[in-house]
Design an enzyme around this catalytic site. Structure first.
Site, PDB file in Angstrom:
ATOM      1  N   SER A 176       0.839  -1.197   0.000  1.00 45.97           N
ATOM      2  CA  SER A 176       0.000   0.000   0.000  1.00 45.97           C
ATOM      3  C   SER A 176       0.870   1.242   0.000  1.00 45.97           C
ATOM      4  CB  SER A 176      -0.896   0.022   1.243  1.00 45.97           C
ATOM      5  OG  SER A 176      -1.567   1.270   1.367  1.00 45.97           O
ATOM      6  N   TYR A 189      -2.417  -0.458  10.445  1.00 47.24           N
ATOM      7  CA  TYR A 189      -2.482  -0.921   9.063  1.00 47.24           C
ATOM      8  C   TYR A 189      -1.216  -0.536   8.296  1.00 47.24           C
ATOM      9  CZ  TYR A 189      -4.200  -1.170   4.214  1.00 47.24           C
ATOM     10  OH  TYR A 189      -4.361  -1.444   2.870  1.00 47.24           O
TER      11      TYR A 189
END
Length: 272
Positions: A176, A189
């Site tokens: 990501s 995250y």
């Protein structure tokens, strides 16, 4: 980024003001050219979002796929499987929690049993929840769930898959933009996504002599059931990407075209 595995938002695959026709997974647009003919793949998070787009692309490129997904995404996974089967390839659906080690082993065993082997592993599923207000708002339970789903599962799946992978096989992880442009609301995250990039490069070195490639795709905000409603684009003029816009990157990493590419992270975070 990938969809929240646990928080279901209805409608799962509906329209938004930004995308009035709903998300594009390549259902009507992706055209395959047999780049993955005869290959056998496992795709986690394969029911919707990025996973669905990758499954459609893989099927149309000639691969059989096993779709892993949480039980609440059963209807979406069935739709995805039908799209793969319409391309003339096999689709096996398996629901369950990849945060469980035994389930990860069972996924690989099922794929090998169904397809007679394994060539591609796509570690795409992840858990994400925005938690504004700082580290004090993140519970140990939430932190543990994110670590198990995003990092432990990837480790378990790779460890189980490697004995079945031969030269020319490929492992593709979903990282990501959060790994290097981290949001304070996604502290846990972002930590896992940074870990995925490090894991990708280290495993690539480990498996290089065996001819197994390990790479990662690092998306920015992509139209999945949770991203457009929880996070703004990374740039004011940017938009959330469509799942179909990521699928070609996964096809590249899975195909012989990337035979000289391993340990790389491809960022796709500039949709304008």
């Amino acid at each position: 980024m990938v969809q929240d595995r646990y928080t279901r938002r209805e409608p799962q695959l509906g329209a938004t003001a930004e995308f009035p026709d709903g998300p594009d997974h390549g259902e009507a647009t992706y055209r395959g050219t047999d780049r993955l003919a005869g290959r056998r793949a496992v795709i986690t998070g394969g029911g919707s979002g990025i996973g669905r787009a990758v499954a459609i692309a893989f099927g149309r490129e000639g691969a059989d796929v096993l779709l892993s997904y949480p039980p609440e995404e059963e209807p979406d996974a069935r739709e995805t499987a039908q799209l793969v089967e319409k391309a003339g390839r096999r689709a096996v659906t398996v629901s369950g929690d990849i945060g469980d080690e035994d389930h990860c082993q069972a996924l690989i065993d099922r794929a090998v049993g169904e397809f007679g082997g394994l060539d591609i592993l796509v570690n795409n599923a992840a858990f994400q929840t925005a938690q504004p207000g700082g580290i004090e708002r993140i519970s140990t339970e939430q932190f543990d769930r994110i670590m198990r789903t995003n990092l432990y599962a990837m480790f378990w799946l790779c460890r189980a898959a490697v004995p079945h992978l031969g030269r020319g096989a490929s492992i593709i992880n979903t990282a990501s933009v959060q790994a290097y442009r981290s949001s304070s609301a996604l502290l846990d995250y972002a930590t896992t996504k940074g870990g995925i990039e490090a894991f990708t490069r280290a495993l690539a070195g480990d498996l290089a002599t065996r001819g197994i490639r390990v790479n990662a795709v690092a998306p920015g905000p992509i139209w999945t059931p949770v991203i457009p409603t929880t996070l703004p684009p990374q740039r004011p003029e940017a938009r959330a990407g469509q799942p179909a816009e990521l699928a070609p990157a996964y096809v590249y990493f899975a195909s012989p075209e990337s035979n000289c590419t391993t340990g790389e992270v491809l960022g796709i975070a500039g949709c304008g």
